[in-house]
Scaffold this motif. Structure first.
Motif, PDB file in Angstrom:
ATOM      1  N   GLU A  43       0.829  -1.204   0.000  1.00  0.00           N
ATOM      2  CA  GLU A  43       0.000   0.000   0.000  1.00  0.00           C
ATOM      3  C   GLU A  43       0.869   1.263   0.000  1.00  0.00           C
ATOM      4  OE1 GLU A  43      -2.794  -0.267   3.164  1.00  0.00           O
ATOM      5  OE2 GLU A  43      -4.027   1.361   2.387  1.00  0.00           O
ATOM      6  N   PHE A  73       5.688  11.873   2.863  1.00  0.00           N
ATOM      7  CA  PHE A  73       5.063  10.744   3.544  1.00  0.00           C
ATOM      8  C   PHE A  73       5.113  10.939   5.059  1.00  0.00           C
ATOM      9  CE2 PHE A  73       4.696   6.399   5.164  1.00  0.00           C
ATOM     10  CZ  PHE A  73       3.606   5.951   4.440  1.00  0.00           C
ATOM     11  N   ILE A  79       5.236   6.518  12.175  1.00  0.00           N
ATOM     12  CA  ILE A  79       4.144   5.793  11.501  1.00  0.00           C
ATOM     13  C   ILE A  79       4.250   4.293  11.736  1.00  0.00           C
ATOM     14  CG2 ILE A  79       3.217   5.200   9.218  1.00  0.00           C
ATOM     15  CD1 ILE A  79       4.040   8.183   8.498  1.00  0.00           C
ATOM     16  N   GLN A  82       3.239   3.549  15.248  1.00  0.00           N
ATOM     17  CA  GLN A  82       1.774   3.583  15.414  1.00  0.00           C
ATOM     18  C   GLN A  82       1.130   2.334  14.824  1.00  0.00           C
ATOM     19  OE1 GLN A  82       0.667   7.286  13.576  1.00  0.00           O
ATOM     20  NE2 GLN A  82       1.027   8.464  15.431  1.00  0.00           N
ATOM     21  N   LEU A  83       1.626   1.921  13.673  1.00  0.00           N
ATOM     22  CA  LEU A  83       1.076   0.713  13.042  1.00  0.00           C
ATOM     23  C   LEU A  83       1.337  -0.512  13.910  1.00  0.00           C
ATOM     24  CD1 LEU A  83       2.134   1.350   9.349  1.00  0.00           C
ATOM     25  CD2 LEU A  83      -0.217   1.068  10.137  1.00  0.00           C
ATOM     26  N   GLN A  86      -0.798  -1.005  17.234  1.00  0.00           N
ATOM     27  CA  GLN A  86      -2.169  -1.493  17.084  1.00  0.00           C
ATOM     28  C   GLN A  86      -2.263  -3.009  17.217  1.00  0.00           C
ATOM     29  OE1 GLN A  86      -3.833  -0.057  13.449  1.00  0.00           O
ATOM     30  NE2 GLN A  86      -3.300   2.043  13.902  1.00  0.00           N
ATOM     31  N   ASP A 214     -17.295  -7.791  18.373  1.00  0.00           N
ATOM     32  CA  ASP A 214     -17.160  -7.084  17.105  1.00  0.00           C
ATOM     33  C   ASP A 214     -18.486  -7.024  16.349  1.00  0.00           C
ATOM     34  OD1 ASP A 214     -14.528  -6.505  17.459  1.00  0.00           O
ATOM     35  OD2 ASP A 214     -13.855  -8.390  16.588  1.00  0.00           O
ATOM     36  N   ARG A 217     -20.444  -3.839  16.816  1.00  0.00           N
ATOM     37  CA  ARG A 217     -19.917  -2.674  16.102  1.00  0.00           C
ATOM     38  C   ARG A 217     -20.138  -2.790  14.609  1.00  0.00           C
ATOM     39  NH1 ARG A 217     -15.300  -2.678  19.649  1.00  0.00           N
ATOM     40  NH2 ARG A 217     -14.214  -3.980  18.164  1.00  0.00           N
ATOM     41  N   THR A 218     -19.886  -3.973  14.055  1.00  0.00           N
ATOM     42  CA  THR A 218     -19.874  -4.107  12.602  1.00  0.00           C
ATOM     43  C   THR A 218     -21.208  -4.561  12.029  1.00  0.00           C
ATOM     44  OG1 THR A 218     -19.167  -6.398  12.730  1.00  0.00           O
ATOM     45  CG2 THR A 218     -17.438  -4.742  12.662  1.00  0.00           C
ATOM     46  N   ARG A 220     -21.918  -7.524  11.674  1.00  0.00           N
ATOM     47  CA  ARG A 220     -21.655  -8.790  10.981  1.00  0.00           C
ATOM     48  C   ARG A 220     -21.687  -9.937  11.979  1.00  0.00           C
ATOM     49  NH1 ARG A 220     -17.163  -6.001   8.233  1.00  0.00           N
ATOM     50  NH2 ARG A 220     -15.765  -7.111   9.606  1.00  0.00           N
TER      51      ARG A 220
ATOM     52  N   TYR B  50      -2.246   6.155   7.320  1.00  0.00           N
ATOM     53  CA  TYR B  50      -2.240   4.688   7.316  1.00  0.00           C
ATOM     54  C   TYR B  50      -2.515   4.065   8.694  1.00  0.00           C
ATOM     55  CZ  TYR B  50      -1.137   5.047   2.476  1.00  0.00           C
ATOM     56  OH  TYR B  50      -1.241   5.346   1.139  1.00  0.00           O
ATOM     57  N   PRO B  51      -1.872   4.565   9.772  1.00  0.00           N
ATOM     58  CA  PRO B  51      -2.273   4.029  11.084  1.00  0.00           C
ATOM     59  C   PRO B  51      -3.757   4.267  11.360  1.00  0.00           C
ATOM     60  CG  PRO B  51      -0.197   5.209  11.271  1.00  0.00           C
ATOM     61  CD  PRO B  51      -0.714   5.471   9.884  1.00  0.00           C
ATOM     62  N   ALA B  52      -4.252   5.435  10.921  1.00  0.00           N
ATOM     63  CA  ALA B  52      -5.688   5.727  11.122  1.00  0.00           C
ATOM     64  C   ALA B  52      -6.543   4.758  10.323  1.00  0.00           C
ATOM     65  CB  ALA B  52      -5.979   7.168  10.706  1.00  0.00           C
ATOM     66  N   LEU B  53      -6.138   4.493   9.090  1.00  0.00           N
ATOM     67  CA  LEU B  53      -6.896   3.558   8.251  1.00  0.00           C
ATOM     68  C   LEU B  53      -6.906   2.156   8.855  1.00  0.00           C
ATOM     69  CD1 LEU B  53      -5.735   4.694   4.697  1.00  0.00           C
ATOM     70  CD2 LEU B  53      -8.083   4.728   5.549  1.00  0.00           C
ATOM     71  N   LYS B  54      -5.732   1.715   9.340  1.00  0.00           N
ATOM     72  CA  LYS B  54      -5.654   0.366   9.909  1.00  0.00           C
ATOM     73  C   LYS B  54      -6.519   0.265  11.163  1.00  0.00           C
ATOM     74  CE  LYS B  54      -3.158  -0.802   6.660  1.00  0.00           C
ATOM     75  NZ  LYS B  54      -3.832  -1.506   5.574  1.00  0.00           N
ATOM     76  N   ALA B  55      -6.484   1.331  11.983  1.00  0.00           N
ATOM     77  CA  ALA B  55      -7.299   1.313  13.209  1.00  0.00           C
ATOM     78  C   ALA B  55      -8.785   1.266  12.864  1.00  0.00           C
ATOM     79  CB  ALA B  55      -6.991   2.547  14.052  1.00  0.00           C
ATOM     80  N   ARG B  58      -9.699  -2.177  11.653  1.00  0.00           N
ATOM     81  CA  ARG B  58      -9.812  -3.143  12.753  1.00  0.00           C
ATOM     82  C   ARG B  58     -11.123  -2.962  13.511  1.00  0.00           C
ATOM     83  NH1 ARG B  58      -4.895  -5.654  13.471  1.00  0.00           N
ATOM     84  NH2 ARG B  58      -3.187  -4.435  12.641  1.00  0.00           N
ATOM     85  N   GLU B  59     -11.566  -1.703  13.611  1.00  0.00           N
ATOM     86  CA  GLU B  59     -12.823  -1.433  14.325  1.00  0.00           C
ATOM     87  C   GLU B  59     -14.041  -1.808  13.493  1.00  0.00           C
ATOM     88  OE1 GLU B  59     -13.405  -0.032  17.442  1.00  0.00           O
ATOM     89  OE2 GLU B  59     -11.309  -0.389  17.834  1.00  0.00           O
ATOM     90  N   GLY B  60     -13.825  -2.084  12.226  1.00  0.00           N
ATOM     91  CA  GLY B  60     -14.942  -2.449  11.353  1.00  0.00           C
ATOM     92  C   GLY B  60     -15.682  -1.252  10.783  1.00  0.00           C
TER      93      GLY B  60
END
Lengths: 226, 117
Positions: A43, A73, A79, A82-83, A86, A214, A217-218, A220, B50-55, B58-60
């Motif tokens: 990505e 970037f 970054i 942060q990734l 998670q 989940d 929230r979703t 699903r 990107y960290p925001a997108l991944k979070a 994950r939250e759906g």
């Protein structure tokens, strides 16, 4: 702080981009699956390609466009941190959970051994039970885990009641049918089984909560059912 | 006027959700759209999304799927889920109430400082 070699050291945009991506991938958490890491790298690669193309359209040559794309970037160290955060497992919870279980095991074991010895002293039984410390420990550790989790949801109450009420009735019926020797024994048995059921109720409710959290929230169904 | 990262901290996810309300977009497109909507006033590293997108994934709240266009490289396109759409509305509501509260504390009404000519 930027990751990788100094941007000025590169004169090939693809080499620069791939060096950046390689170091980004190396810095990502090991808790990520290879698929997740590859996905992120792929990505970011797409991002850098698009970004550098935009800078080339503004008149920059390919290497300067890629350098600008990497600069724009942002702070890659932050970054990737942060990734990675998670997907970090809840390590801080592991120690208190383990302590809660171990301490409760000891307390449960000691309490049931003392209770068993007290029953022996009353003369109801001819000798103390072997292994009562182990049974008490197991019960105690289940309670410890349940206390640690403390899921405060209506579902918990429902599951607990659903398990405790039938088992209480079972003990009462057993007592009435003469399968339990006397009320003292039945009381100890009832308290013991009540504690067990209380813990099992907690664990069952927790399991249901984990599976369905989940879904709320979703919208699903649980992943296991998909 | 540009705003520092401190003011943006914690709001990137809300901005991403707001941008995705308009339709599916990839990471680069999202960062560009935030810049465009803010007239380049919101200054942050493009990689921050990107960290925001991944979070959010994950939250759906969003779903990412790889798109392979006939021309050009594959891109991961993000789409709001129904829950994400509700979350975007909720966050917008929270933000509006928050800014109204701050305005009251600052003594402002309708963008003007109260008591000033």
């Amino acid at each position: 702080m930027r990751i990788g070699r100094n941007l000025e050291e590169f004169d090939d945009p693809i080499e620069l981009r791939e060096d950046f991506l390689r170091r980004l991938a190396q810095g990502l958490s090991r808790n990520m699956s290879p698929f997740e890491r590859d996905d992120i790298v792929k990505e970011v690669r797409t991002h850098l390609v698009a970004s550098s193309a935009a800078f080339e359209e503004l008149g920059l040559n390919s290497i300067d466009a890629m350098k600008e794309a990497i600069e724009r970037f942002g702070d890659a160290e932050r970054i990737k941190r942060q990734l990675s955060e998670q997907v970090r497992p809840p390590r801080p919870e592991f120690l208190p959970a383990s302590l809660s279980i171990v301490v409760s095991f000891v307390i449960g074991g000691v309490l049931l051994t003392l209770a068993d010895f007290a029953i022996y002293l009353t003369g109801v039984v001819s000798h103390p039970s072997e292994g009562s410390w182990m049974i008490g420990g197991v019960i105690g550790s289940m309670v410890g885990w349940a206390i640690y989790r403390r899921p405060r949801r209506p579902l918990v109450s429902a599951v607990r009641a659903g398990l405790i009420v039938p088992s209480t009735l079972l003990v009462a019926v057993s007592l009435l049918n003469g399968r339990l020797p006397d009320a003292t024994f039945a009381t100890v048995f009832l308290v013991g089984i009540g504690i067990c059921e209380f813990a099992v109720g907690f664990l069952a409710a927790h399991a249901i909560h984990v599976v369905t959290r989940d879904c709320h929230r979703t919208g699903r169904p649980p992943a296991a059912l998909e | 006027m540009e705003y520092g990262p401190e003011l943006l901290k914690g709001n990137i996810q809300t901005l991403v959700l707001a941008v995705l309300e308009a339709g599916a977009l990839h990471g680069y497109g999202i960062s560009k759209e935030i810049e465009r909507r803010s007239d380049d006033a919101l200054s942050f590293g493009e990689g921050t999304v990107y960290p925001a997108l991944k979070a959010l994934e994950r939250e759906g709240f969003i779903v990412g799927t790889w798109d392979n266009p006939p021309a050009g490289p594959a891109r991961k396109m993000y789409t709001l889920t129904e829950t994400g759409r509700r979350e975007a509305a909720r966050r917008r509501d929270v933000w509006e109430r928050f800014t109204q509260t701050i305005d009251r504390v600052l003594g402002r009404r309708d963008g003007k400082v109260m008591g000033c000519a």
